[in-house]
Design a protein around this motif. Structure first.
Motif, PDB file in Angstrom:
ATOM      1  N   LEU A 172      17.068   8.010 -25.280  1.00 42.59           N
ATOM      2  CA  LEU A 172      15.389   7.865 -25.215  1.00 42.59           C
ATOM      3  C   LEU A 172      15.047   7.972 -24.046  1.00 42.59           C
ATOM      4  O   LEU A 172      14.253   8.957 -23.743  1.00 42.59           O
ATOM      5  N   VAL A 173      15.560   7.186 -22.717  1.00 43.97           N
ATOM      6  CA  VAL A 173      15.633   7.156 -22.024  1.00 43.97           C
ATOM      7  C   VAL A 173      16.342   9.439 -20.931  1.00 43.97           C
ATOM      8  O   VAL A 173      15.492   9.961 -20.151  1.00 43.97           O
ATOM      9  N   PHE A 174      17.514   9.601 -22.055  1.00 41.25           N
ATOM     10  CA  PHE A 174      17.519  11.074 -21.435  1.00 41.25           C
ATOM     11  C   PHE A 174      16.151  12.128 -22.435  1.00 41.25           C
ATOM     12  O   PHE A 174      15.738  12.804 -20.996  1.00 41.25           O
ATOM     13  N   ARG A 175      15.909  11.686 -23.138  1.00 41.28           N
ATOM     14  CA  ARG A 175      14.684  12.430 -23.224  1.00 41.28           C
ATOM     15  C   ARG A 175      13.203  12.924 -22.851  1.00 41.28           C
ATOM     16  O   ARG A 175      12.774  13.934 -22.755  1.00 41.28           O
ATOM     17  N   LEU A 176      13.288  11.201 -21.979  1.00 35.39           N
ATOM     18  CA  LEU A 176      11.690  11.564 -21.469  1.00 35.39           C
ATOM     19  C   LEU A 176      12.158  12.152 -20.088  1.00 35.39           C
ATOM     20  O   LEU A 176      11.884  12.721 -19.188  1.00 35.39           O
ATOM     21  N   PRO A 183       8.581   5.121 -17.469  1.00 30.60           N
ATOM     22  CA  PRO A 183       8.769   4.557 -19.303  1.00 30.60           C
ATOM     23  C   PRO A 183       7.991   3.454 -19.625  1.00 30.60           C
ATOM     24  O   PRO A 183       8.424   3.040 -20.213  1.00 30.60           O
ATOM     25  N   TYR A 184       6.256   3.730 -19.629  1.00 31.62           N
ATOM     26  CA  TYR A 184       5.905   3.252 -20.017  1.00 31.62           C
ATOM     27  C   TYR A 184       5.824   2.525 -21.425  1.00 31.62           C
ATOM     28  O   TYR A 184       5.504   1.860 -22.432  1.00 31.62           O
ATOM     29  N   PHE A 185       6.763   3.942 -21.831  1.00 30.84           N
ATOM     30  CA  PHE A 185       7.360   4.033 -23.766  1.00 30.84           C
ATOM     31  C   PHE A 185       7.640   2.600 -24.433  1.00 30.84           C
ATOM     32  O   PHE A 185       7.395   2.606 -25.341  1.00 30.84           O
ATOM     33  N   ILE A 186       8.254   2.843 -23.346  1.00 31.92           N
ATOM     34  CA  ILE A 186       9.486   0.501 -23.539  1.00 31.92           C
ATOM     35  C   ILE A 186       7.950  -0.262 -24.053  1.00 31.92           C
ATOM     36  O   ILE A 186       8.532  -1.125 -24.873  1.00 31.92           O
ATOM     37  N   ASP A 187       6.941  -0.264 -23.504  1.00 32.99           N
ATOM     38  CA  ASP A 187       6.083  -1.511 -23.698  1.00 32.99           C
ATOM     39  C   ASP A 187       5.587  -1.404 -24.155  1.00 32.99           C
ATOM     40  O   ASP A 187       5.162  -1.869 -25.479  1.00 32.99           O
ATOM     41  N   GLU A 188       4.753   0.227 -24.204  1.00 32.82           N
ATOM     42  CA  GLU A 188       4.163   0.584 -25.825  1.00 32.82           C
ATOM     43  C   GLU A 188       4.529   0.419 -27.407  1.00 32.82           C
ATOM     44  O   GLU A 188       3.759   0.320 -28.056  1.00 32.82           O
TER      45      GLU A 188
END
Length: 148
Positions: A94-98, A112-117
Motif C-alpha cells: 500500500l505504501v509503495f503504491r502511494l 498518507p491520510y488513507f491510513i486513518d481514512e
C-alpha cells in the motif's frame, strides 16, 4: 525495482488514496480487509533473494522486513521490499503504491491520510503501527536526502 511510470499516467497522491479507500470500502469487515492486505502482501514475495540481506533489512518492525529504494534516471524514487509477514508485506504494498515512482519533492508533500481514512491505524497492533510509521519516516527521509 518497481515498474517505471510515465508522469502523465501517474495518478496523484490524492487519487491513489481515494482508490485505496474505495477498495477497502468494498469489504464488510476487518476480517475481509485483512485478507485483502494479505493478498497484497503476496504480490511482494518475489523480492529478489540477493536483497534479502542485512544491508537491506529494515529495523523497527517485529517482522523481518527487507526494503530498498533506488533513484531512477528519471529523478524519481522507486521502492520495493518484502517481509516474512504477509500482513506487513501488504502494508508495504500500500505504501509503495502511494510513493514509488514519484519525485522526491512529491513524496515530501504527500501525507498518507488513507491510513486513518480506512481505519487501518485503529486495527494495527502497536508493533505493526510502529513499523509502518518507521517505514513512512524512512521514505520521507530518503526523499529529503535527494532534495538536499
Amino acid at each position: 525495482m518497481n515498474t517505471r511510470v510515465n508522469d502523465e499516467n501517474q495518478p496523484s497522491g490524492d487519487e491513489v488514496q481515494a482508490e485505496i479507500a474505495s477498495e477497502f470500502a468494498l469489504f464488510g469487515d476487518w476480517t475481509e480487509r485483512y485478507a485483502y492486505v494479505i493478498d497484497l502482501g503476496r504480490s511482494l514475495q518475489n523480492f529478489p533473494e540477493q536483497y534479502r540481506t542485512e544491508e537491506y533489512r529494515f529495523h523497527g518492525c517485529q517482522a523481518t522486513v527487507w526494503f530498498r529504494s533506488e533513484l531512477g534516471e528519471d529523478g524519481r524514487l522507486y521502492f520495493d521490499g518484502t517481509s516474512d509477514s504477509t500482513i506487513v508485506a501488504g502494508l508495504m504494498a500500500l505504501v509503495f503504491r502511494l510513493y514509488s515512482g514519484r519525485t522526491p519533492q512529491d513524496i515530501l508533500q504527500i501525507e498518507p491520510y488513507f491510513i486513518d481514512e480506512i481505519g487501518l491505524k485503529a486495527h494495527l497492533s502497536t508493533q505493526r503501527a510502529t513499523g509502518l510509521l518507521g517505514m513512512l519516516q524512512s521514505i520521507k527521509q530518503q526523499a529529503q536526502a535527494q532534495v538536499a
